[in-house]
Motif scaffolding. Sequence first.
Motif, PDB file in Angstrom:
ATOM      1  N   THR A  10       2.584  76.591  13.785  1.00  0.00           N
ATOM      2  CA  THR A  10       3.489  76.838  12.667  1.00  0.00           C
ATOM      3  C   THR A  10       3.598  75.622  11.760  1.00  0.00           C
ATOM      4  O   THR A  10       3.634  75.752  10.530  1.00  0.00           O
ATOM      5  CB  THR A  10       4.873  77.229  13.196  1.00  0.00           C
ATOM      6  OG1 THR A  10       4.762  78.463  13.907  1.00  0.00           O
ATOM      7  CG2 THR A  10       5.873  77.381  12.073  1.00  0.00           C
ATOM      8  N   GLN A  11       3.640  74.423  12.353  1.00  0.00           N
ATOM      9  CA  GLN A  11       3.728  73.215  11.524  1.00  0.00           C
ATOM     10  C   GLN A  11       2.496  73.072  10.635  1.00  0.00           C
ATOM     11  O   GLN A  11       2.608  72.705   9.455  1.00  0.00           O
ATOM     12  CB  GLN A  11       3.891  71.983  12.420  1.00  0.00           C
ATOM     13  CG  GLN A  11       5.229  71.904  13.137  1.00  0.00           C
ATOM     14  CD  GLN A  11       5.373  70.589  13.893  1.00  0.00           C
ATOM     15  OE1 GLN A  11       5.312  69.512  13.297  1.00  0.00           O
ATOM     16  NE2 GLN A  11       5.569  70.677  15.202  1.00  0.00           N
ATOM     17  N   ARG A  12       1.335  73.368  11.175  1.00  0.00           N
ATOM     18  CA  ARG A  12       0.113  73.288  10.358  1.00  0.00           C
ATOM     19  C   ARG A  12       0.136  74.322   9.235  1.00  0.00           C
ATOM     20  O   ARG A  12      -0.306  74.042   8.107  1.00  0.00           O
ATOM     21  CB  ARG A  12      -1.113  73.489  11.239  1.00  0.00           C
ATOM     22  CG  ARG A  12      -1.339  72.348  12.244  1.00  0.00           C
ATOM     23  CD  ARG A  12      -2.695  72.484  12.933  1.00  0.00           C
ATOM     24  NE  ARG A  12      -2.872  71.453  13.955  1.00  0.00           N
ATOM     25  CZ  ARG A  12      -2.723  71.665  15.258  1.00  0.00           C
ATOM     26  NH1 ARG A  12      -2.407  72.879  15.709  1.00  0.00           N
ATOM     27  NH2 ARG A  12      -2.902  70.681  16.113  1.00  0.00           N
ATOM     28  N   ALA A  13       0.650  75.510   9.564  1.00  0.00           N
ATOM     29  CA  ALA A  13       0.730  76.562   8.532  1.00  0.00           C
ATOM     30  C   ALA A  13       1.683  76.142   7.416  1.00  0.00           C
ATOM     31  O   ALA A  13       1.432  76.412   6.235  1.00  0.00           O
ATOM     32  CB  ALA A  13       1.190  77.868   9.177  1.00  0.00           C
ATOM     33  N   ARG A  14       2.772  75.482   7.763  1.00  0.00           N
ATOM     34  CA  ARG A  14       3.732  75.034   6.748  1.00  0.00           C
ATOM     35  C   ARG A  14       3.153  73.898   5.915  1.00  0.00           C
ATOM     36  O   ARG A  14       3.398  73.814   4.699  1.00  0.00           O
ATOM     37  CB  ARG A  14       5.042  74.629   7.421  1.00  0.00           C
ATOM     38  CG  ARG A  14       5.795  75.831   7.969  1.00  0.00           C
ATOM     39  CD  ARG A  14       6.997  75.461   8.824  1.00  0.00           C
ATOM     40  NE  ARG A  14       7.625  76.665   9.374  1.00  0.00           N
ATOM     41  CZ  ARG A  14       8.577  76.656  10.306  1.00  0.00           C
ATOM     42  NH1 ARG A  14       9.007  75.503  10.809  1.00  0.00           N
ATOM     43  NH2 ARG A  14       9.086  77.797  10.747  1.00  0.00           N
ATOM     44  N   GLN A  15       2.398  73.007   6.556  1.00  0.00           N
ATOM     45  CA  GLN A  15       1.715  71.976   5.774  1.00  0.00           C
ATOM     46  C   GLN A  15       0.752  72.609   4.777  1.00  0.00           C
ATOM     47  O   GLN A  15       0.680  72.197   3.611  1.00  0.00           O
ATOM     48  CB  GLN A  15       0.951  71.035   6.709  1.00  0.00           C
ATOM     49  CG  GLN A  15       1.779  69.922   7.321  1.00  0.00           C
ATOM     50  CD  GLN A  15       0.919  68.945   8.097  1.00  0.00           C
ATOM     51  OE1 GLN A  15      -0.063  69.337   8.736  1.00  0.00           O
ATOM     52  NE2 GLN A  15       1.273  67.668   8.058  1.00  0.00           N
ATOM     53  N   ALA A  16       0.017  73.608   5.255  1.00  0.00           N
ATOM     54  CA  ALA A  16      -0.959  74.268   4.374  1.00  0.00           C
ATOM     55  C   ALA A  16      -0.276  75.000   3.226  1.00  0.00           C
ATOM     56  O   ALA A  16      -0.863  75.165   2.144  1.00  0.00           O
ATOM     57  CB  ALA A  16      -1.814  75.243   5.184  1.00  0.00           C
ATOM     58  N   ALA A  17       0.957  75.461   3.428  1.00  0.00           N
ATOM     59  CA  ALA A  17       1.668  76.186   2.369  1.00  0.00           C
ATOM     60  C   ALA A  17       2.163  75.272   1.266  1.00  0.00           C
ATOM     61  O   ALA A  17       2.487  75.736   0.166  1.00  0.00           O
ATOM     62  CB  ALA A  17       2.856  76.938   2.987  1.00  0.00           C
TER      63      ALA A  17
END
Length: 775
Positions: free
Chosen positions: A517-524
């Motif tokens: 989830t943290q990686r997905a939020r960084q990507a967003a």
Amino acid sequence: MPNKRRALGFWLVLLVACAGIIARTQFRTDMGAFLPQSAPMAQQVLTEQATSGAASHLIVLALTGAPAPILAAMSETLAGQLRQRAEFIDVINGDDQSFAGVQGFVWANRYLLSADITADRFTATGLHAALLNDLGLLGSDLGGMIQQTLPGDPTGEALTLLRQLGQAQGPASIGNVWFSSDGARALLLVHTSAPGFDIDSQQQALTLINGDFGKARRAVPGAAGVRLIESGPGVFAIHIRDTTKRDVTRLSLLAMAGAVSLLSFAYRSPRVLLLGILPIASGVLAAIATVSLTFGFVHGVTLGFGVTLIGESIDYAIYLFTQTARGETASDTIARIWPTLRLGMLTSTVGFSAMLFSSFTGFAQLGLFSIAGLIVAAGVTRFVLPHLVPQGFCAAGADSISRPLRAAIRQRRRLRWLVAAGVLASIFALTMHRGALWDNNLENLSPIPARDQAQDQMLRRDLGVPDVRYFAVFKAADKEGALEKSEDLTASLNSLVARGKLGGFDVPSMILPSLRTQRARQAALPGAALLRERFTQAQAGLPFRADAFEPFFRDVAATKTGPLLSAGSLPPPLALQLGSMLVRRDNGWVVMAPLHDVADPAGVARAIALAGLPGVRFVDLNHESDQLLQTFQREAVLLAVTGSLAVVLLLLAGLRSVARVITVVAPLAAAVIMTAALLTLGGGKVSIFMVVGFLLIVAVGSNYCLFFERSAPDAETWHRSIASIVLANLCTVSAYGLMALSSIPVLHDIGMTVAMGTFLSLVCAALLKAPGLEA
């Protein structure tokens, strides 16, 4: 002489070896060791959390006895002093410093923590909607706060997160610190570094709190009358330990004084009086060493109760000393009574052996402790004591002690009907008992006084701390899997909140999102140039300065390329909260997500079961507690029945006569039945501690019955035999009777049960004895 040297040499070597083992023994107090090995996951984790989870670190403080301004000043002064100490993770009283660490962490990591971070949120349209919302909030009661956070957080992530983590609200405040709603108490929450089961560390923490409270009271003008109220698991643990220690010490000294007085009158020899301690001391040392070698640790409860369980070993020395006649050596006496004494010891050990097969580690330890202690105590009585008894010793005062019982035995034909009537009346009373026979109220088994429990509930209401009863529980192979499943569960729980079936919930991923989830939020998060371009479009036509949001651009860029969060990066309060929900076990990780304000437990349980998340189950803490108590009850009864049957089988093998076995067993059965009836008179109920007491009645009382069953060669020997039984019984009844005066439920219940039952077993054995020598 060689036999004497060998016996004494072996005994001394045994004591030294046991002392060496005990010096390296680990003693534990966590009640998780007393759970059954096959206990459901929820029961095991809940018990662990009660002893070592976040709640166990919590001490609730209340200041009262002065006007609110003085109490507020005291709160600030005391909190400031406690925050300087390494023994406390966190000190919260509602002031600006209370949440500084958590607020700083949330602010710095808001774009990794917020569940609202998506690519759409950072489009020109999404940013424009956020700025319009900010304009509305600036004109509200939150305007001052929004004005401070707006330049760095126009999307409002930090305030949302703090609200979710419970940092944006609390109890009523006076003078910037927490107060009860009536203004009578200033409130503080203290998180200790040590868990609640570490009683020594908790004691040190309370000592520091009380010391700093005294300093604060002297420093604040007008605070001389301020009183400090303390509550919490650690406080209760200390009070229980101190109360238990006080009760055990006081009652043990009284019991010892009574036994010393009684035995001094009977023996009239200080040397023999001291010799009688050797079997007990040897048995305790051997028992501790045996349990330590077998289990790798000794539980504090085992140590306390185990000493009580092998307390009957004093009887062995009494039988030897009292039944030694004038002109008879102790070696001759032990040779004469050893077959009976040995069978009595074996009946006790066989009875306790049933506990070895218990699924409860604590029960198994108690059984092994008792067996090892009794065997060694009997061995010391048999092979060591006879060599140490003074030549020509005779218990000159014992004869007069037994006269009342001998008089009753002479009238046994006329008094037997009293035993029969008592048994029939007891059976009738038990059959007609009002309501449930078992005590299923956990509060009645708690050693915490009702007054302290009520005070704790009052302080928790003042703080607005909810009583969490319901949980969503599941297992995962690793931490990341647990966090990911926690995030999947969040969607289902949010749906329940939206439908009004649930007021709220906590999951570990709120504090520490999974790496996925943290990686997905960084990507967003958009790149720096793209973000500036979109933000320029978003604020077009809005009354904001173009350069006002530089902190926002800087923080988004730092988050997009910065490191991800881990458990080690959490501030102590959040790490403690995470640890209460995410627990590592030998075979993986367990998540326990608290559910708040559950309006429809059955509906929530069904919804969680239908959520399509394998292994997630709805847990009712009250139900799990009831189930755990019922498991204890079932196993306690099974152990008592199994142990009693084992005693009967041993008696059949040893006495080789059904009639003789009935002579021994009938008084024991009568004593247990009458004791149970007396304990439940007037609607009383049987506790699990009383069941342990019933097993003790059989274990101790069987020795009396065996000596009564045995034929004697002459009247003098018979009289001395009765005297030894009466003396042993009086020591047992007085010791356990004094224990019944304890305020600790377990000591009270076992003490009352055993004192009553062993006395009745003596009376029943005397009145039901077969015709033989007259007393």
